[in-house]
Design an enzyme around this catalytic site. Structure first.
Site, PDB file in Angstrom:
ATOM      1  N   GLU A 219       0.856  -1.181   0.000  1.00 57.39           N
ATOM      2  CA  GLU A 219       0.000   0.000   0.000  1.00 57.39           C
ATOM      3  C   GLU A 219       0.899   1.240   0.000  1.00 57.39           C
ATOM      4  O   GLU A 219       1.990   1.224   0.566  1.00 57.39           O
ATOM      5  CB  GLU A 219      -0.883  -0.025   1.243  1.00 57.39           C
ATOM      6  CG  GLU A 219      -1.871   1.128   1.334  1.00 57.39           C
ATOM      7  CD  GLU A 219      -2.706   1.066   2.615  1.00 57.39           C
ATOM      8  OE1 GLU A 219      -3.863   1.520   2.571  1.00 57.39           O
ATOM      9  OE2 GLU A 219      -2.201   0.581   3.646  1.00 57.39           O
TER      10      GLU A 219
ATOM     11  N   LYS B 105      -9.893   0.408  -2.248  1.00 54.65           N
ATOM     12  CA  LYS B 105      -9.993  -0.067  -0.862  1.00 54.65           C
ATOM     13  C   LYS B 105     -11.393   0.157  -0.308  1.00 54.65           C
ATOM     14  O   LYS B 105     -11.936   1.267  -0.374  1.00 54.65           O
ATOM     15  CB  LYS B 105      -8.955   0.674  -0.017  1.00 54.65           C
ATOM     16  CG  LYS B 105      -8.810   0.190   1.413  1.00 54.65           C
ATOM     17  CD  LYS B 105      -7.690   0.985   2.084  1.00 54.65           C
ATOM     18  CE  LYS B 105      -7.450   0.573   3.510  1.00 54.65           C
ATOM     19  NZ  LYS B 105      -6.383   1.403   4.128  1.00 54.65           N
TER      20      LYS B 105
ATOM     21  N   CYS C 105      -4.791  -3.663   3.040  1.00 50.11           N
ATOM     22  CA  CYS C 105      -4.511  -3.292   4.429  1.00 50.11           C
ATOM     23  C   CYS C 105      -5.684  -3.476   5.403  1.00 50.11           C
ATOM     24  O   CYS C 105      -5.971  -4.591   5.821  1.00 50.11           O
ATOM     25  CB  CYS C 105      -3.976  -1.868   4.478  1.00 50.11           C
ATOM     26  SG  CYS C 105      -3.052  -1.489   6.000  1.00 50.11           S
TER      27      CYS C 105
END
Length: 292
Positions: free
Chosen positions: A48, A120, A161
Site C-alpha cells: 500500500e 480499498k 490493508c
C-alpha cells in the site's frame, strides 16, 4: 512467463519504506522489482502507498494525480512490460476530485496493460493508544465492490490493508474462486505487533487460499512507523516466507493445487449456512422501563 495451463508460479513481495518524494520512492521500488524479476518472479507485489507515504489530507491530495495523468502508474506499467511480469501495485492515491482520492490497487499484466483495479473498501479511521490517530476517510473515498482477476496460473482476490479485519470480504473472494489473495498493506507498528501475523494466517486458513501480503516497514519521513514483516502464507496457514523490518524482497514458489487440497480437507466454504441472530433473556418493554 508461466504457461497458462500451469498452476504454479513464483511470487515475490517487495517490502518498502516509501517517503514523501514520489521519484525517490519509485526509484527504491523499481530497484527491488527488478531484483524480483531477475530472480524469476512471475508475479510481483508492492505495498500500500507504493509511491508516497503521507498522512495529512492536504498533502495526500497534493501528491495525487488522476489515473490518466498518474506518473507512478505510467512508470510502473512500463516497467511491468519491460520485465514481462504481472506487477501488482499495492496502492496508489488516485485523485477523483479536488477533495477526494481513491486508495487504488492495480494489477498490471506483462504487456503493461491494466488487468484489474480495486479501490480499498474499508477506511482506516481509528484511535490507537498513545494518541496515534488516523482518519483515512477525510481524504479517501471508499470503494464499493470486491474484485477478482484471472491470471494464467489462477484467480487472484484483491484487498488492501485495513480490509484484513473484515473476514466477510475474504470469504466472498474465496467463494468466488480466489486461489490466492493479496493484502498489500502499511500496517502501523502498534497494530502490526499485536495482530498482523494472526490475522494474515487466519484469512488463509478460513479461505483455504494462499495469502500474499507485501507491506511497508520502518520509520518513514512523515514520522509514521510501519510494522514490516511481509508474509506469504499457505492455505494451511504455514508461513512460506517472511521479511523483517527493512526494505527487500521475499519469494515463494506457489502451487495453487494446494488451495484445492486444503478446501477438500476442510470444506468450510461449502458448509456455510444462513442464520438469524437471537438475543436471549430480553425483558418486556414495560419491565425494561421499570428497571431503568
Amino acid at each position: 512467463m508461466t504457461a497458462a495451463s500451469d498452476r504454479t508460479f513464483r511470487a515475490a513481495l517487495v517490502q518498502l519504506r516509501s517517503g514523501r518524494a514520489v521519484a525517490a520512492s519509485l526509484d527504491a521500488a523499481e530497484t527491488l522489482i527488478r531484483r524480483a524479476a531477475a530472480q524469476g518472479a512471475d508475479y510481483v507485489q508492492t505495498p500500500e502507498n507504493t509511491a508516497v507515504m503521507e498522512l495529512e489530507p492536504k498533502l495526500v491530495l497534493a501528491a495525487a494525480e488522476p489515473e490518466d495523468a498518474s506518473v507512478p502508474l505510467k512508470r510502473l506499467r512500463a516497467l511491468a512490460a519491460e520485465l514481462g511480469i504481472f506487477l501488482h501495485i499495492g496502492s496508489l492515491a488516485i485523485k477523483l476530485d479536488p477533495s477526494r482520492v481513491a486508495n487504488r490497487s492495480y494489477l498490471i499484466d506483462p504487456e503493461g496493460a491494466i488487468a484489474a483495479r480495486y479501490d480499498k473498501l474499508h477506511m482506516f479511521d481509528v484511535d490507537l493508544a498513545g494518541g496515534e490517530s488516523y482518519r483515512e476517510s477525510q481524504h479517501a473515498r471508499a470503494g464499493t465492490k470486491a474484485v477478482l482477476a484471472d491470471l494464467p496460473f489462477g484467480r487472484l482476490g484483491l484487498s488492501i490493508c485495513y480490509d484484513l479485519r473484515f473476514p466477510q470480504l475474504y470469504r466472498a473472494l474465496a467463494t468466488a474462486g480466489a486461489d490466492f489473495i493479496a493484502v498489500p498493506a502499511a500496517f502501523t507498528k502498534q497494530t502490526g505487533e499485536a495482530h498482523w501475523h494472526v490475522l494474515i494466517r487466519a484469512r488463509a486458513i478460513e479461505t483455504g487460499a494462499f495469502v500474499l501480503a507485501a507491506t511497508q516497514g520502518g520509520l518513514h519521513e512523515n514520522g509514521r512507523a510501519t510494522y514490516g514483516h511481509s508474509l506469504i502464507i499457505s492455505p494451511w496457514g504455514e508461513v512460506l516466507a517472511e521479511a523483517g523490518e527493512e526494505p527487500g524482497v521475499i519469494f515463494a514458489d506457489i502451487d495453487l493445487a494446494a488451495a484445492a487440497e486444503a478446501r477438500a480437507r476442510i470444506p468450510t466454504l461449502k458448509h456455510g449456512r444462513e442464520f438469524e441472530v437471537e438475543i436471549a433473556g430480553r425483558l418486556p418493554a414495560e419491565a425494561r422501563r421499570e428497571a431503568s
